[in-house]
Design a protein around this motif. Structure first.
Motif, PDB file in Angstrom:
ATOM      1  N   THR A  22      -6.344   1.133  -2.866  1.00 58.87           N
ATOM      2  CA  THR A  22      -5.435   2.272  -2.831  1.00 58.87           C
ATOM      3  C   THR A  22      -5.061   2.708  -4.242  1.00 58.87           C
ATOM      4  OG1 THR A  22      -4.526   1.549  -0.703  1.00 58.87           O
ATOM      5  CG2 THR A  22      -3.212   3.113  -1.972  1.00 58.87           C
ATOM      6  N   ILE A  23      -4.814   1.740  -5.108  1.00 57.12           N
ATOM      7  CA  ILE A  23      -4.484   2.051  -6.503  1.00 57.12           C
ATOM      8  C   ILE A  23      -5.650   2.750  -7.184  1.00 57.12           C
ATOM      9  CG2 ILE A  23      -4.091   0.989  -8.761  1.00 57.12           C
ATOM     10  CD1 ILE A  23      -2.408  -1.129  -7.256  1.00 57.12           C
ATOM     11  N   GLU A  24      -6.844   2.226  -6.996  1.00 59.05           N
ATOM     12  CA  GLU A  24      -8.016   2.792  -7.671  1.00 59.05           C
ATOM     13  C   GLU A  24      -8.289   4.225  -7.234  1.00 59.05           C
ATOM     14  OE1 GLU A  24     -10.523  -1.306  -8.579  1.00 59.05           O
ATOM     15  OE2 GLU A  24     -10.838  -0.247  -6.688  1.00 59.05           O
ATOM     16  N   THR A  25      -8.048   4.516  -5.963  1.00 62.05           N
ATOM     17  CA  THR A  25      -8.276   5.882  -5.501  1.00 62.05           C
ATOM     18  C   THR A  25      -7.146   6.816  -5.895  1.00 62.05           C
ATOM     19  OG1 THR A  25      -7.272   5.351  -3.351  1.00 62.05           O
ATOM     20  CG2 THR A  25      -9.668   5.137  -3.541  1.00 62.05           C
ATOM     21  N   GLY A  26      -6.029   6.264  -6.388  1.00 65.70           N
ATOM     22  CA  GLY A  26      -4.890   7.087  -6.781  1.00 65.70           C
ATOM     23  C   GLY A  26      -4.922   7.555  -8.214  1.00 65.70           C
ATOM     24  N   VAL A  52       0.830  -1.197   0.000  1.00 57.20           N
ATOM     25  CA  VAL A  52       0.000   0.000   0.000  1.00 57.20           C
ATOM     26  C   VAL A  52       0.863   1.244   0.000  1.00 57.20           C
ATOM     27  CG1 VAL A  52      -1.671   1.332   1.343  1.00 57.20           C
ATOM     28  CG2 VAL A  52      -1.968  -1.144   1.092  1.00 57.20           C
ATOM     29  N   ALA A  53       1.976   1.203   0.759  1.00 54.97           N
ATOM     30  CA  ALA A  53       2.870   2.361   0.815  1.00 54.97           C
ATOM     31  C   ALA A  53       3.420   2.689  -0.570  1.00 54.97           C
ATOM     32  CB  ALA A  53       4.014   2.093   1.787  1.00 54.97           C
ATOM     33  N   SER A  77      -6.016  -9.323   0.649  1.00 56.08           N
ATOM     34  CA  SER A  77      -6.718  -8.151   1.166  1.00 56.08           C
ATOM     35  C   SER A  77      -7.011  -7.200   0.010  1.00 56.08           C
ATOM     36  CB  SER A  77      -5.850  -7.447   2.215  1.00 56.08           C
ATOM     37  OG  SER A  77      -6.318  -6.121   2.447  1.00 56.08           O
ATOM     38  N   PRO A  78      -8.124  -6.453   0.086  1.00 53.15           N
ATOM     39  CA  PRO A  78      -8.442  -5.499  -0.978  1.00 53.15           C
ATOM     40  C   PRO A  78      -7.689  -4.179  -0.870  1.00 53.15           C
ATOM     41  CG  PRO A  78     -10.167  -5.440   0.658  1.00 53.15           C
ATOM     42  CD  PRO A  78      -9.204  -6.531   1.094  1.00 53.15           C
ATOM     43  N   LEU A  82      -6.310   4.231 -16.478  1.00 50.39           N
ATOM     44  CA  LEU A  82      -6.710   2.873 -16.822  1.00 50.39           C
ATOM     45  C   LEU A  82      -6.142   1.909 -15.786  1.00 50.39           C
ATOM     46  CD1 LEU A  82      -8.156   1.073 -18.910  1.00 50.39           C
ATOM     47  CD2 LEU A  82      -5.953   0.834 -20.085  1.00 50.39           C
ATOM     48  N   THR A  83      -7.036   1.190 -15.135  1.00 49.41           N
ATOM     49  CA  THR A  83      -6.636   0.105 -14.233  1.00 49.41           C
ATOM     50  C   THR A  83      -6.897  -1.214 -14.945  1.00 49.41           C
ATOM     51  OG1 THR A  83      -7.222   1.415 -12.290  1.00 49.41           O
ATOM     52  CG2 THR A  83      -7.008  -0.957 -11.986  1.00 49.41           C
TER      53      THR A  83
END
Length: 575
Positions: free
Chosen positions: A229-233, A201-202, A223-224, A241-242
């Motif tokens: 964290t990536i999606e909110t970034g 996550v860091a 764990s999600p 694009l994810t």
């Protein structure tokens, strides 16, 4: 990379079978790319369905050109240009990069798709596809300072994606003047962009301005947190694009993989709509023979080239030797979630019975209620059933959730929960816990409007509300949620839906979208005698509305028996 192809001029029915939009088919014909004959088992609606969407072939050209600048680094194609398979163009690259729409804030056209989900068995070129996408999004997507990452659960797993991409960049003569592959990062100095791997996550939070993320083997994420964290970034990018590129899991419920896979399947079934999400899943179906070539072809779009026929034949022979090897073969090479269950209630039968339900015309009619108050911080549900005097019922639901929970429901329903609130299908009550006073007032209003004969409830979830209702002379009836009590009404629910037709619907529900979502979530438990009951623990998501309907049906089916007061068997104590 080759894949199976068709050279026929497809008509509308053929394109529908192939699951290819007319615009993508036109593009492939114009560019001399043969149509593949390997449609995915699951596919979300075309991004072209989005309001204002237009197809831009030049954008797809740029992606394919970028792929072509790369060179294979191993195997029989070493040194040759990396050209996407026809199936990769038809089902992934053209839909994702070709469909755009005007964005006022961006001041131009941007991609419709912001989340890509590709679920495909092993040996179908996942790493090569991920590598091509990573290089394009880093160097050629026209995004200044693009932060492109690949995310996995461990540094070792992240390296499985990053190292092949690094080798692709190092082996491409056309890229040598433009990129700098270093130990842990690939730099594109001209645009100030980079590509690197992360496993925490860091790492995802560092910079927090992600343009593209490639998430490898989603089922490995326990764990999600990292995915979320990536999606909110990506929120400050014009067209982020994810990309989730994964193989199937074994069918574990409530994992991050399960939630993403379930969402894609619901979008494919049009349970709700999210134009920015595009997903494809290749897999064999439950009844397919796992040991025949036809099944291997269905589940593997690259069949015959990668994976080869001999490779899958060998894996199939291994699978015949033990149940453990069979489960592994089904999951890794046929895309089967081996613990997945068959739907007890199908959306096809549910939609057949939609019909119209006019609440005004229900006034004064005989009614039986089912109340589900299972969660004080999530959904509460009440279902009223109105017998039509023959065989069928009209159904009316009241659904409530605390307003503080709507955002969380939106995340689980691709934003549909807010739509349900606006349409009045779901009532958002003030605060962060269930407002039982609000619910009581609604029930009392309904009792004035309808001829209420009984309101069933689960005694294990009795609350001060059920006591208050009983004290106000509401005909509250304990309905235990075990197999003996729940099996007859649940089987009757299934029978009514299966027997009903659009012309003669037997369980009329008005197409309530919030309830449709829950019907699609339903999983059931079965005892050795074949009795069934709703199983909230194993259901993909919330099923409170379904539980309420089954409880109401239990009371309606026993309407010939005099309704007893809840006090006659010892009051409302929880047992």
């Amino acid at each position: 990379m080759a894949g199976r192809k068709t050279t026929r001029s497809p008509n509308g029915a053929e394109l529908e079978r192939l699951k290819i939009s007319p615009e993508v088919a036109w593009y492939m014909a114009e560019r001399g790319i043969p149509l593949p004959d390997c449609p995915p088992l699951v596919q979300t609606p075309s991004p072209g369905d989005a309001p204002g969407a237009v197809f831009d072939p030049n954008r797809v050209d740029r992606v394919i050109k970028a792929f072509g600048l790369l060179r294979h680094t191993q195997g029989q194609w070493e040194g040759q240009p990396l050209r996407p398979d026809p199936w990769q163009v038809a089902y992934i690259l053209a839909p994702v990069f070709g469909w755009v729409r005007w964005d006022e804030d961006a001041g131009g056209y941007v991609r419709v798709v912001r989340e890509l989900y590709v679920d495909v068995p092993r040996k179908n070129g996942k790493s090569t596809l991920a590598g091509g996408l990573a290089i394009y999004m880093t160097c050629a997507d026209g995004e200044g300072g693009a932060q492109v990452i690949t995310a996995a659960t461990t540094k070792e797993q992240a390296g499985y994606v990053f190292e092949p991409v690094k080798k692709l960049a190092e082996a491409a003569p056309a890229l040598k003047k433009h990129v700098r592959p270093l130990k842990g990062v690939i730099l594109h100095p001209k645009s100030g962009s980079y590509f690197k791997s992360i496993s925490s996550v860091a790492g995802a939070q560092h910079g927090a301005n992600i343009h593209c993320a490639i998430i490898d083997e989603l089922h490995e994420h326990k764990s999600p947190e990292l995915v979320e964290t990536i999606e909110t970034g990506t929120g400050s990018r014009r067209q982020p694009l994810t990309c989730i590129i994964t193989t199937a899991d074994s069918g574990k419920r409530e994992s991050v993989y399960d939630r993403k896979r379930q969402r894609v399947e619901k979008l494919a079934r049009r349970v709700f709509t999210a134009h920015s999400v595009y997903g494809v899943v290749w897999a064999a179906e439950r009844d397919d023979d796992p040991h025949v070539e036809e099944t291997w072809r269905k589940a593997n779009p690259g069949y015959g080239v990668s994976p080869t026929r001999s490779y899958l034949r060998d894996r199939s022979d291994e699978a015949k030797q033990s149940p453990a090897d069979l489960a592994k073969f089904l999951r890794l090479h046929l895309g089967r979630r081996t613990k997945q269950e068959t739907k007890f209630l199908t959306l096809e039968s549910w939609h057949r019975n939609a019909s119209m339900v006019d609440e005004v015309k229900l006034a004064g009619r005989e009614a039986y209620g089912g109340l589900d108050l299972a969660s004080t911080s999530d959904l509460c549900a009440l279902c009223w059933l109105f017998p039509d005097g023959e065989e069928g019922y009209d159904a009316l639901w009241r659904l409530w959730t605390p307003e503080d929970n709507v955002d969380a429901l939106d995340q689980r329903t691709a934003g549909a929960a807010s739509v349900w609130v606006r349409e009045g299908l779901l009532v958002a009550t003030p605060g962060n816990v269930a407002d039982y006073d609000y619910i009581q007032l609604q029930i009392e209003r309904d009792m004035d409007a309808f001829d209420v004969r009984a309101i069933g409830f689960d005694p294990w979830n009795a609350t001060p509300l059920t006591n208050k209702l009983a004290e106000s002379q509401a005909p509250m009836v304990k309905v235990r949620q075990g197999f003996v009590t729940m099996s007859p009404p649940l089987k009757e629910f299934q029978r009514l839906l299966l027997k009903g037709t659009p012309e003669v619907p037997l369980f009329r529900h008005g197409g309530n979208a919030a309830v449709t979502w829950q019907v699609d979530n339903l999983a059931v438990a079965m005892d050795p005698a074949g009795n069934v009951k709703p199983d909230k623990a194993r259901s993909a998501e919330k099923i409170d509305a379904v539980s309420a309907a089954v409880t109401a049906l239990s009371e309606a089916m026993s309407r010939e028996v005099p309704v007893r007061s809840a006090y006659e068997d010892g009051g409302l104590e929880v047992v």
